[in-house]
Design an enzyme around this catalytic site. Structure first.
Site, PDB file in Angstrom:
ATOM      1  N   ASP A 165       0.824  -1.211   0.000  1.00 35.38           N
ATOM      2  CA  ASP A 165       0.000   0.000   0.000  1.00 35.38           C
ATOM      3  C   ASP A 165       0.864   1.270   0.000  1.00 35.38           C
ATOM      4  O   ASP A 165       2.100   1.193   0.002  1.00 35.38           O
ATOM      5  CB  ASP A 165      -0.924  -0.046   1.233  1.00 35.38           C
ATOM      6  CG  ASP A 165      -2.279   0.593   0.988  1.00 35.38           C
ATOM      7  OD1 ASP A 165      -2.413   1.415   0.072  1.00 35.38           O
ATOM      8  OD2 ASP A 165      -3.221   0.281   1.762  1.00 35.38           O
ATOM      9  N   GLU A 202      -1.001   1.641  -5.150  1.00 37.64           N
ATOM     10  CA  GLU A 202      -0.784   3.081  -4.941  1.00 37.64           C
ATOM     11  C   GLU A 202      -1.921   3.880  -5.567  1.00 37.64           C
ATOM     12  O   GLU A 202      -1.772   5.057  -5.844  1.00 37.64           O
ATOM     13  CB  GLU A 202       0.607   3.537  -5.359  1.00 37.64           C
ATOM     14  CG  GLU A 202       1.039   3.199  -6.755  1.00 37.64           C
ATOM     15  CD  GLU A 202       0.385   4.086  -7.788  1.00 37.64           C
ATOM     16  OE1 GLU A 202      -0.735   3.715  -8.215  1.00 37.64           O
ATOM     17  OE2 GLU A 202       0.961   5.115  -8.174  1.00 37.64           O
ATOM     18  N   TRP A 203      -3.071   3.199  -5.806  1.00 40.00           N
ATOM     19  CA  TRP A 203      -4.338   3.841  -6.182  1.00 40.00           C
ATOM     20  C   TRP A 203      -4.276   4.541  -7.542  1.00 40.00           C
ATOM     21  O   TRP A 203      -5.067   5.455  -7.816  1.00 40.00           O
ATOM     22  CB  TRP A 203      -4.801   4.823  -5.085  1.00 40.00           C
ATOM     23  CG  TRP A 203      -4.519   4.350  -3.695  1.00 40.00           C
ATOM     24  CD1 TRP A 203      -4.873   3.138  -3.167  1.00 40.00           C
ATOM     25  CD2 TRP A 203      -3.796   5.048  -2.660  1.00 40.00           C
ATOM     26  NE1 TRP A 203      -4.429   3.046  -1.871  1.00 40.00           N
ATOM     27  CE2 TRP A 203      -3.772   4.198  -1.533  1.00 40.00           C
ATOM     28  CE3 TRP A 203      -3.214   6.304  -2.588  1.00 40.00           C
ATOM     29  CZ2 TRP A 203      -3.151   4.566  -0.330  1.00 40.00           C
ATOM     30  CZ3 TRP A 203      -2.592   6.671  -1.403  1.00 40.00           C
ATOM     31  CH2 TRP A 203      -2.558   5.814  -0.297  1.00 40.00           C
ATOM     32  N   GLY A 204      -3.302   4.178  -8.369  1.00 41.57           N
ATOM     33  CA  GLY A 204      -3.208   4.799  -9.696  1.00 41.57           C
ATOM     34  C   GLY A 204      -2.524   6.148  -9.687  1.00 41.57           C
ATOM     35  O   GLY A 204      -2.401   6.798 -10.733  1.00 41.57           O
ATOM     36  N   ASP A 224      -9.980   3.502  -3.685  1.00 41.82           N
ATOM     37  CA  ASP A 224     -10.670   2.332  -3.132  1.00 41.82           C
ATOM     38  C   ASP A 224     -12.087   2.188  -3.690  1.00 41.82           C
ATOM     39  O   ASP A 224     -12.836   3.159  -3.771  1.00 41.82           O
ATOM     40  CB  ASP A 224     -10.762   2.448  -1.604  1.00 41.82           C
ATOM     41  CG  ASP A 224      -9.410   2.210  -0.946  1.00 41.82           C
ATOM     42  OD1 ASP A 224      -8.405   2.059  -1.672  1.00 41.82           O
ATOM     43  OD2 ASP A 224      -9.373   2.184   0.300  1.00 41.82           O
TER      44      ASP A 224
HETATM   45  C1  GLA Z   1      -5.948   1.493   1.475  1.00 45.25           C
HETATM   46  C2  GLA Z   1      -6.080   0.420   0.394  1.00 45.25           C
HETATM   47  C3  GLA Z   1      -7.228  -0.498   0.761  1.00 45.25           C
HETATM   48  C4  GLA Z   1      -6.966  -1.131   2.122  1.00 45.25           C
HETATM   49  C5  GLA Z   1      -6.734  -0.062   3.167  1.00 45.25           C
HETATM   50  C6  GLA Z   1      -6.240  -0.654   4.479  1.00 45.25           C
HETATM   51  O1  GLA Z   1      -7.059   2.317   1.517  1.00 45.25           O
HETATM   52  O2  GLA Z   1      -6.274   1.003  -0.858  1.00 45.25           O
HETATM   53  O3  GLA Z   1      -7.424  -1.481  -0.232  1.00 45.25           O
HETATM   54  O4  GLA Z   1      -5.852  -1.982   2.023  1.00 45.25           O
HETATM   55  O5  GLA Z   1      -5.765   0.879   2.736  1.00 45.25           O
HETATM   56  O6  GLA Z   1      -6.040   0.316   5.453  1.00 45.25           O
END
Ligand code: GLA
Length: 831
Positions: A165, A202-204, A224
């Site tokens: 993450d 890393e969410w893109g 997310d």
């Molecule tokens: C981020 C990630 C999620 C999850 C949470 C855990 O938001 O994108 O998928 O793993 O952290 O805290």
């Protein structure tokens, strides 16, 4: 699904005897094949489970073991699901004396090694979670600077998969920094010598699809996911165009599945599964499998759809067309077939189709198409199409067909219908039956069935003697809805019957159209943001309720802010936008402030117009970025419809620039209320920090933490509260001198501006004479500096066994905040 009780342990911290980490024999697993054979690790997209979507931080050994058991007993393992993955919150809050990560001994009494052994014993694999920062998103130790030791520790425990993450990343935001942090862990895994699927999360943010092939086997492309339709729709829209970047051993990851978590319909969950398969996405189940329904297991276990996802050619479906919410994806498969998805993201039935010549299918006299959800087999001559319900997806597995005449033709039944107003003359329904098959249809007849008590009359002929390939039978109907029908969505069933092929052979096709019945708002003054619109159009993402429009996905904006003034109520839009409400002649007035949001300064002005039916009842004229909020009052007397519109550029020119336009604190007056009557829903402020800190303090001994009244962020009056937290976090709140009576209230709200590392939080109340502690409503924000109204329903709060949530005796109110830094809080209230 609720995420529960994350920080329960904190308050009892003084009572917990420190448990020494369970020692394990240090014998490492024999080193596996070199982890440089990376592509082999995920030659097809990984399949498995992760606890986060359904359980948040409530992960433990029993859950992981029981999930592994269900993998085996339910047949999901045989269907291909393999990895059982642990997400955040599995470790202790501090590293051990030797610098190693330590599993939480309460959650994992046998350590990660123990649970790995169990999972391996079932013929499955185990995944773990780490973070390329100083702390994980929930505040547990991160691996930045500890990559080698942590990778070695996981390898020794027998871990097969790492989700890595991006919280608390200390990054300068450059792509180079992302590459550095994520490559460091790849190299550490390689050095540790145990093959692990490496899932970059890393969410893109740094466009990993441009650099992560060769670093990890999959990378998140978006923020997310959450268990609701706007989230699903927005993630599909972001991930689908990235098809050129995926292939065997390197996959786009649009996040884990929400199927089964309860907040979407079966149709929406089937879209979720269908589109993930078409996008060659990892299939990581995110629901409680121990209690999953038969429908959930059937969706997750659909072997035909899984085969599309897992096809060894490893191609992410090409976006063949994407127009007005209708998308067609084409995924070539190893045996020469093509999976074609017809996806309808609109809110109404739509016919979605594509000419076979626009796909990668070979030219052929006709095509055989198998519906991978119903199993039905049809043939089409030139066009692969279906009438797809709102939010639905039809997936066909298609191949050329030489002799079409033994296979039933593809016949679509489409329809369109305007909004229905009870007790009025009726609206027009138009139905269209189209023959896509090779060969003529005979004796076509169409029938429609509305709910009991409604009227439905055809105004044009409902039958046709012959219908050739690619020809349609269009029928017009009038639909009447009885007075008093409650607003809502009502199904209308449509059926076409016809003969095809040799004489005597008949078949039928069906569709369901969901109609919308509207009703006028209740009497009184109401925040317009609490009134449901009939429909809306917005240039970017959905219209946001009680926050600005971040211009991207749902929920991405901060509180509406115009020239420094913060509003907690309103609608956040991006030009060009339109929001439509049904008033039924029962309302008299709309008052609102308008302006361009400070979050996205614009060089072009925007114009706000309030329409009462088709008349402009109030207009702002051009508003510039930085202008003080402008107040509009519109007379709506007698109007049937209210429409709020924003355009960029000078009025009328509608230049295509996207400008973030706010309707701030709009109030609608209906049913003879006076403009100065109270505005509903009424809220009661509990803490507003105008004269001080209102008794706020930390619940646990402070670790550099504290509170101070501050003028930096305020949403009522001139002051709020600045809250300094440590990275590990603390509870902040107050025990009022006299208990508060909050009976009858349903919602707890406060305004929050997150500090530099975002926040993770939860709320708690103390009840009864014993001051029992009840808590819940966990949230996590990964966007630093953002402000929101945190809204938590009192039903999100759970009490310990034997304690009831007695709201007449609230003796303490607390908010958990962590990640370190200074957060701002204001106007704690109940509604
Ligand atoms: C981020 C990630 C999620 C999850 C949470 C855990 O938001 O994108 O998928 O793993 O952290 O805290």
């Amino acid at each position: 699904m609720k995420r529960r009780g994350l920080f329960a342990a904190l308050l009892t911290v003084a009572l917990v005897v420190t448990v020494a980490p369970v020692a394990h024999a240090a014998a490492a697993e024999p080193p596996g094949p070199s982890s440089t054979a990376d592509a082999q690790l995920a030659a097809v997209p990984p399949m498995g489970f992760n606890n986060w979507n359904a359980f948040g931080c409530e992960v433990n050994e029993a859950l992981i073991q029981q999930t592994a058991d269900v993998f085996v007993s339910s047949g999901l393992k045989d269907a291909g699901y393999e990895y059982v993955n642990i997400d955040d919150c599995w470790s202790q809050r501090e590293r051990g004396a030797d610098g190693r990560l330590v599993a939480d001994p309460v959650k994992f009494p046998n350590g990660i090694r123990g649970v790995a052994d169990y999972v391996h014993g079932k013929g499955l694999k185990l995944g773990i979670y780490g973070d390329a920062g100083t702390k994980t998103c929930a505040g547990y130790p991160g691996s930045l600077g500890h990559e080698e030791l942590d990778a070695r520790t996981w390898a020794e425990w027998g871990v097969d998969y790492l989700k890595y993450d991006n919280c608390n990343n200390q990054s300068d935001g450059s792509q180079a920094d992302y590459i550095r942090r994520y490559t460091a862990m790849r190299d550490a895994i390689a050095a540790a010598g145990r093959p692990m699927v490496y899932s970059i999360c890393e969410w893109g943010t740094s466009k990993p699809w441009t650099w992560a092939n060769g670093v990890g086997q999959l990378w998140r492309t978006t923020g997310d996911i959450s268990d609701n339709w706007p989230s699903l729709r927005s993630i599909i829209a972001q991930n689908a165009p990235l098809y050129p970047y995926a292939g065997p051993g390197h996959w786009n990851d649009p996040d884990m599945l929400e199927i089964g978590n309860g907040e979407m319909t079966g149709t929406e969950y089937r879209t979720h599964m269908s589109m993930w398969a078409m996008m060659a996405a990892p299939l990581i189940i995110g629901t409680d499998l121990r209690t999953a329904s038969a429908e959930t297991l059937a969706i997750l276990g659909n072997r035909q759809i899984i085969a599309v996802d897992q096809d060894r050619l490893g191609v992410q479906g090409t976006v063949v067309s994407d127009d007005a919410g209708l998308m067609v994806l084409d995924k070539p498969l190893a045996n020469g077939d093509h999976a074609i998805a017809l996806y309808n993201s609109t809110d109404t039935l739509a016919t979605v189709g594509v000419k076979a010549s626009a796909t990668g299918l070979r030219r052929a006299p006709a095509y055989r198409m198998r519906d991978l959800w119903t199993g039905g087999v049809l043939q089409a001559k030139t066009t692969i199409s279906a009438a797809v319900p709102a939010h639905g997806t039809v997936v066909y597995r298609v191949r050329p067909l030489a002799g079409p005449h033994a296979v039933a033709p593809s016949v679509t039944v489409g329809a369109a219908l305007a909004t229905l107003v009870p007790g009025t003359g009726g609206a027009t329904l138009s139905t269209t039956v189209t023959n896509r098959g090779a060969g003529e249809l005979r004796d076509v007849a169409v029938a429609a069935q509305a709910p009991a008590g409604w009227t439905l009359t055809a105004t044009t002929p409902t039958t046709g003697r012959r219908l050739r390939t690619d020809k349609s039978l269009a029928v017009a109907w009038t639909v009447g809805v009885p007075e008093g029908t409650p607003a809502g969505r009502y199904p209308i069933a449509l059926t076409a019957t016809y003969g095809w092929g040799p004489p005597g052979r008949t078949a039928h096709s069906e569709s369901e159209l969901v109609s919308t019945v509207v009703s006028a708002p209740a009497d009184g003054n109401r925040h317009l943001s609490t009134v449901a619109p009939v429909d809306s159009h917005n240039a970017r993402g959905p219209v946001e309720v009680d926050q600005g429009n971040g211009g991207d996905t749902g929920g991405d904006g901060s509180l509406i802010t115009i020239a420094g003034r913060v509003y907690t109520r309103g609608l956040g839009t991006t030009t060009a936008s339109e929001i439509r409400y049904y008033l039924g002649g029962r309302c008299s007035r709309l008052s609102t402030d308008v302006g361009i949001d400070d979050a996205a300064p614009s060089t072009v002005p925007a114009t706000f117009t309030v329409y009462a039916d088709e008349t402009a009842a109030a207009t702002s004229g051009p508003v510039n970025s930085g202008d003080a909020p402008r107040s509009l009052v519109a007379d709506l007397t007698g109007a049937t419809w209210l429409r709020l519109a924003t355009v960029s550029g000078d009025a009328g020119t509608g230049a295509a620039t996207a400008v973030q336009t706010d309707w701030a604190a709009p109030v609608l007056t209906c049913g003879g209320a006076a403009p100065d009557d109270p505005v509903l829903p009424e809220s009661r402020t509990l803490f507003s920090f105008e004269s001080g800190t209102d008794g706020w303090t930390t619940a646990n001994p402070p670790d550099g933490e504290g509170v101070a009244r501050s003028a930096d962020f305020h949403t009522d009056g001139g002051y709020g509260l600045a809250v300094t937290t440590s990275a590990g976090g603390n509870w902040f709140g107050s025990r009022p001198a006299a208990p508060l009576d909050l009976s009858g209230r349903t919602t707890f709200k406060f305004d929050l501006r997150a500090g530099g590392a975002g926040t993770v939080g939860e709320i708690a109340v103390q009840v009864g004479s014993a001051g029992s502690w009840c808590q819940g409503g966990f949230w996590t924000w990964t966007n630093p500096g953002a402000s929101r109204t945190v809204t938590r329903h009192l039903t999100d709060i759970d009490c310990p066994l034997g304690v009831t949530l007695d709201l007449s005796q609230v003796t303490g109110i607390w908010i958990f905040l962590n990640t370190g830094g200074v957060h701002h809080v204001d106007n704690l209230r109940v509604e």
